[in-house]
Design an enzyme around this catalytic site. Structure first.
Site: not given
Ligand code: NAD
Length: 243
Positions: A10-11, A61, A87, A139, A152, A155-156
Site C-alpha cells: 500500500a505504500s 508478505v 498487490n 502483470s 518476474y 511469478t505473475k
Molecule cells: P511499487 O514499487 O511502487 O510498489 C510496490 C509495493 O510492494 C510497495 O508498497 C512495497 O512496499 C511493496 N512490497 C515489496 N516487497 C514487499 C514485501 N516483501 N512485503 C510486503 N510488501 C512488499 O510498484 P507498483 O508499480 O505500485 O506495483 C504494484 C504491483 O503492480 C506489483 O505487484 C507489480 O508487479 C504490479 N505491476 C506493476 C506494473 C507497473 O508497470 N508499475 C505493471 C504490471 C504489474
C-alpha cells in the site's frame, strides 16, 4: 458495520491509489506495506481526509507468521477482511543467465508465496461468512512473458493459475477471485527506465501512453464491488491495448 479491504504493497504507486479509491468507495482500510516510509505517510495523510477507519501494518508478505498476525489484528479491529487485494510485488530486469538462486528465491517468495500466504489467512473467515473478494495484481508479462524478466513473468503467470484454481474452489462459498494484469504503469517500479526508453515503449502501446495507478485502482474498485458478483476466475488486462 463497514466492510474492510486489506491491500498489500500500500505504500507503492498502484497500492496507495487502490487504498485511497477503496476508502472513497466506503471501505475501511487495512494498509499493509514493507518499505517506503514516505509513501505510507503520504497515503495516511490522504486516508485521514477520507474519514474512513484505517490501520497501517508493516509486514513482509513472504513471512507467513507475520501475515497471520496482521490478519488476526485486522479481524479483531475491523471485524473481518471482506476484500483482499494482493498487490505487493517486486520486479527485476536481468539476463536469464545472470539470475542468482537468491534472486529466484526472493522474487518467488514475495510475488507468489506472498499471494498464497495472504489468501490462506483471509479465506477461512470468508468461507464462514460465505462472502469475499480476492483481487490479485498480476502483470501483462504474466500473460505473454517479458525478455529479461523471466522469473518476474513466471511469478505473475503463477498468480494467474493460482487465482483461477482458487476461484473455482471457492465459488460455492460465494467468494470471487480475479486477477488484474496491468501493462506499463507510471510508478517507481519503472524508475529504472530512462525518459527516452519510456517514450519509445509508450510508442509501442496502441493508446500511446503508460497507464496511471488510478486507472488500475478503478478496475479494482469494480472487482471489489457488488457489480462484479458474477465475475470470477477472470484476468482483466489493463494495458492500453498492448498485448
Ligand atoms: P511499487 O514499487 O511502487 O510498489 C510496490 C509495493 O510492494 C510497495 O508498497 C512495497 O512496499 C511493496 N512490497 C515489496 N516487497 C514487499 C514485501 N516483501 N512485503 C510486503 N510488501 C512488499 O510498484 P507498483 O508499480 O505500485 O506495483 C504494484 C504491483 O503492480 C506489483 O505487484 C507489480 O508487479 C504490479 N505491476 C506493476 C506494473 C507497473 O508497470 N508499475 C505493471 C504490471 C504489474
Amino acid at each position: 458495520m463497514k466492510k474492510c479491504a486489506l491491500i498489500t504493497g500500500a505504500s507503492g504507486g498502484i497500492g496507495s491509489e487502490i487504498a485511497l479509491r477503496l476508502a472513497k468507495d466506503g471501505f475501511d482500510i487495512a494498509a499493509c506495506y514493507n518499505s517506503d516510509e514516505n509513501g505510507i505517510k503520504e497515503l495516511e495523510k490522504n486516508l485521514l481526509q477520507t474519514g474512513v477507519r484505517y490501520k497501517i501494518y508493516k509486514a513482509d508478505v513472504s513471512d507467513f507468521n507475520t501475515i497471520k498476525d496482521v490478519f488476526a489484528d485486522a479481524t479483531d479491529f475491523f471485524g473481518g477482511v471482506s476484500v483482499l487485494v494482493n498487490n505487493a510485488g517486486i520486479a527485476q530486469q536481468k539476463l536469464f543467465t545472470d539470475i542468482t538462486q537468491e534472486d529466484f528465491d526472493r522474487i518467488t517468495a514475495v510475488n507468489f508465496k506472498g499471494v498464497f500466504n495472504c489468501c490462506q489467512c483471509a479465506v477461512p473467515s470468508m468461507i464462514n461468512k460465505k462472502s469475499g473478494k480476492i483481487i490479485n495484481i498480476s502483470s501483462m508479462w504474466g500473460v505473454c512473458g517479458a525478455s529479461c524478466e523471466t522469473v518476474y513473468s513466471a511469478t505473475k503467470a503463477a498468480v494467474i493459475g493460482f487465482s483461477k484454481a482458487l476461484a473455482r474452489e471457492l465459488a460455492p462459498s460465494n467468494i470471487q477471485v480475479n486477477c488484474i494484469a496491468p501493462g506499463a504503469i507510471d510508478t517507481k517500479m519503472n524508475d529504472n527506465l530512462s525518459e527516452e526508453d519510456k517514450e519509445s515503449f509508450a510508442r509501442e502501446i496502441p493508446m500511446g501512453r503508460f497507464g496511471t495507478a488510478a486507472e488500475i485502482a478503478g478496475v479494482v474498485s469494480f472487482l471489489a464491488s457488488s457489480d462484479s458478483d458474477y465475475v470470477t476466475a477472470q484476468v482483466i488486462i489493463a494495458d492500453g491495448g498492448l498485448i
